[in-house]
Design an enzyme around this catalytic site. Structure first.
Site: not given
Ligand SMILES: Nc1ncnc2c1ncn2[C@@H]1O[C@H](COP(=O)(O)OP(=O)(O)OP(=O)(O)O)[C@@H](O)[C@H]1O
Length: 383
Positions: A33-37, A39, A41, A72, A173
Site C-alpha cells: 500500500i505504499g513505499s518510502g526510501a 520501507s 508498507v 511498515k 515533515d
Molecule cells: N498506516 C498506514 N496506512 C496506510 N498506508 C500507509 C500507512 N503508513 C504508510 N502508508 C503508505 O506508505 C507510504 C510510505 O510510508 P511512510 O511515509 O511512513 O514511509 P517513509 O519511509 O517514511 O516514506 P518517505 O521516505 O517518503 O518519507 C505512505 O506514503 C503511504 O502511502
C-alpha cells in the site's frame, strides 16, 4: 543484477517477511500500500491469537470492526546507519508518545531482527491528502476542496498537531503526502520519520527536515528554529493546498523560494476573506508572529466547526438536552458521529481519555450563554 534474478530475490525476501510476520501473529498480504526510501508498507491481518495477547491492538480494532493493519517493513540492513540508529528510533518513540489520538496513526507494536524492523500501524486505507485533493479537483473540474470540506479536515489536522505538541513532539515533515485518510474519511497524521522531542520550551532545533515546499523560511535560511512554529508554517501551506489545489510557493532553489515567501501568498478570486486571513496568519515570515494552535482553532474561519462540535457535546449531555442554549441551535446534520468524535479528538475506545479540549476552550470563549449553562458538563472534559 538481471531483472529475473532481482525478481527471484524479491520473492525470497517477501516469503521471509511473510514468515517473520506470521511468527509474530500477523498474516502479511501481498498488497503493497505504499513505499518510502527504505520501507515498504503492506496490508496485513492480526490473528486471533495476536489480538488475545495485545490489548492495545484488540481494543482499537474492536472499535473498527476489522482485523486489518498496515505493516511498515524497514530494511535496516540496507538503510544507512544514521537512519537505523537515529531516525527510526525517533519515529518509534514519537509514535509511542503520541498514542493515542483519533487523528494520529497508531503504532500497535514493533518487532525486529538483524535485517529488518517491523512497525505494526493502524491502517489508513483511503490514500493521502494529496491524492484526495487531486481526485476532488478532477471531479469538480476546479482545483481544490470546497471550504467546508477543507475546514473539517483542517480541524482534524490541527487537533492532531496540537496533540503531538502537547505530548512534546514536533512533526517537522507536515505535508499533504504524510496526511492519510481512513475508510471512514477520518484524517490520520503519519510518517514521524523526522519527528523530534520539542524539549524545553525555548530550545531550538537546527536540522533541515521535510520538503522545501512546506518548509518554514527560518529553516531555509539555516537558522536555529522552534519546531512548533515551523510546524505552524507547514499547516498554512497545507491549508492553502487544500483550498486552492496548488502550493503557494514553488521553487527548487531555497533563495528563490525565500523571495516568493517574502512576497506572500496570492489568492484566487472567490476564496473567502476569512480563509485568506487564516492562511496569512500562519504564513508569517517571523515565526513568533504566526498564529498559535489555540488562535487557529479560535479563528473565525474555524468557528462553524467548533460551534457544531460544541452544540453536539451540549445536546448529548443529559443536563443540556432539555435546555438548549439560544446561541447554539443550528442544525448539526452535516456531522456524523465519527466526524464529531474526530473533532473532539476522542478515540473510539471509551477507556481512552479525550484530548479534545480545543473546541471546548474555544467555544467557552466565543459562546457565553453556553458557558453559564454547561459549567457542569464541561468540567468533565480535560483542559
Ligand atoms: N498506516 C498506514 N496506512 C496506510 N498506508 C500507509 C500507512 N503508513 C504508510 N502508508 C503508505 O506508505 C507510504 C510510505 O510510508 P511512510 O511515509 O511512513 O514511509 P517513509 O519511509 O517514511 O516514506 P518517505 O521516505 O517518503 O518519507 C505512505 O506514503 C503511504 O502511502
Amino acid at each position: 543484477m538481471k531483472g529475473s534474478a532481482r525478481r527471484k530475490l524479491d520473492q525470497l525476501n517477501f516469503m521471509e517477511q511473510v514468515r517473520e510476520c506470521r511468527d509474530n501473529g500477523y498474516l502479511l498480504s501481498s498488497k503493497k500500500i505504499g513505499s518510502g526510501a527504505f520501507s515498504k508498507v503492506y496490508l496485513a491481518y492480526a490473528t486471533h491469537e495476536r489480538l488475545w495477547h495485545n490489548p492495545k491492538l484488540a481494543s482499537d480494532l474492536r472499535g473498527k470492526r476489522h482485523a486489518m493493519v498496515a505493516i511498515k517493513i524497514i530494511s535496516t540492513a540496507e538503510a544507512p546507519v544514521e537512519f537505523s540508529q537515529k531516525f527510526l528510533p525517533r519515529e518509534i518513540s514519537s509514535l509511542n508518545a503520541t498514542y493515542k489520538h483519533l487523528n494520529v496513526v497508531q503504532l500497535y507494536e514493533t518487532y525486529q531482527n538483524s535485517r529488518r524492523s517491523y512497525l505494526v500501524l493502524e491502517l489508513a486505507a483511503r490514500g493521502d491528502l494529496l491524492e484526495h485533493i487531486n481526485s476532488v479537483s478532477d471531479h469538480r473540474c476546479r482545483p481544490g476542496l470546497e471550504e467546508d470540506e477543507a475546514r473539517g479536515l483542517f480541524w482534524q489536522l490541527v487537533s492532531a498537531v496540537a496533540h503531538c505538541h502537547s505530548s512534546g513532539i514536533v512533526h517537522r515533515d507536515l505535508k499533504c503526502e504524510n496526511i492519510l485518510l481512513d475508510d471512514r474519511g477520518l484524517l490520520k497524521l503519519s510518517d514521524f520519520g523526522f519527528a523530534n522531542r520539542s524539549g524545553l520550551k525555548n530550545s531550538l532545533l537546527s536540522t533541515f527536515c521535510g520538503s522545501v515546499a512546506y518548509t518554514a523560511p527560518e529553516i531555509l535560511m539555516s537558522k536555529k528554529y522552534n519546531g512548533e512554529q515551523a510546524d505552524l508554517w507547514s499547516l498554512g501551506i497545507i491549508l492553502y493546498a487544500m483550498v486552492t489545489g496548488k502550493l503557494p510557493f514553488k521553487e527548487r532553489q531555497p533563495h528563490r523560494m525565500l523571495h516568493l515567501m517574502r512576497q506572500g501568498p496570492t489568492f484566487r478570486p472567490g476564496m473567502s476573506p476569512e480563509c485568506q486571513d487564516l492562511i496569512r496568519g500562519l504564513l508569517q515570515l517571523r515565526p513568533r508572529a504566526r498564529l498559535d494552535l489555540q488562535q487557529v482553532a479560535a479563528h473565525c474561519w474555524m468557528l462553524p466547526i467548533a460551534h457544531a462540535l460544541f452544540c453536539t457535546m451540549l445536546s448529548s449531555s443529559p443536563g443540556a438536552r432539555n435546555q438548549p442554549s439560544p446561541s447554539c441551535q443550528q442544525p448539526l446534520t452535516t456531522w456524523s458521529l465519527a466526524e464529531t468524535h474526530s473533532l473532539q479528538g476522542c478515540s473510539s475506545d471509551s477507556s481512552v481519555p479525550s484530548t479534545g479540549d480545543l473546541a471546548t476552550r474555544v467555544l467557552l470563549a466565543q459562546c457565553p450563554s453556553a458557558q453559564t449553562q454547561s459549567q457542569e458538563e464541561v468540567q468533565g472534559l480535560p483542559s
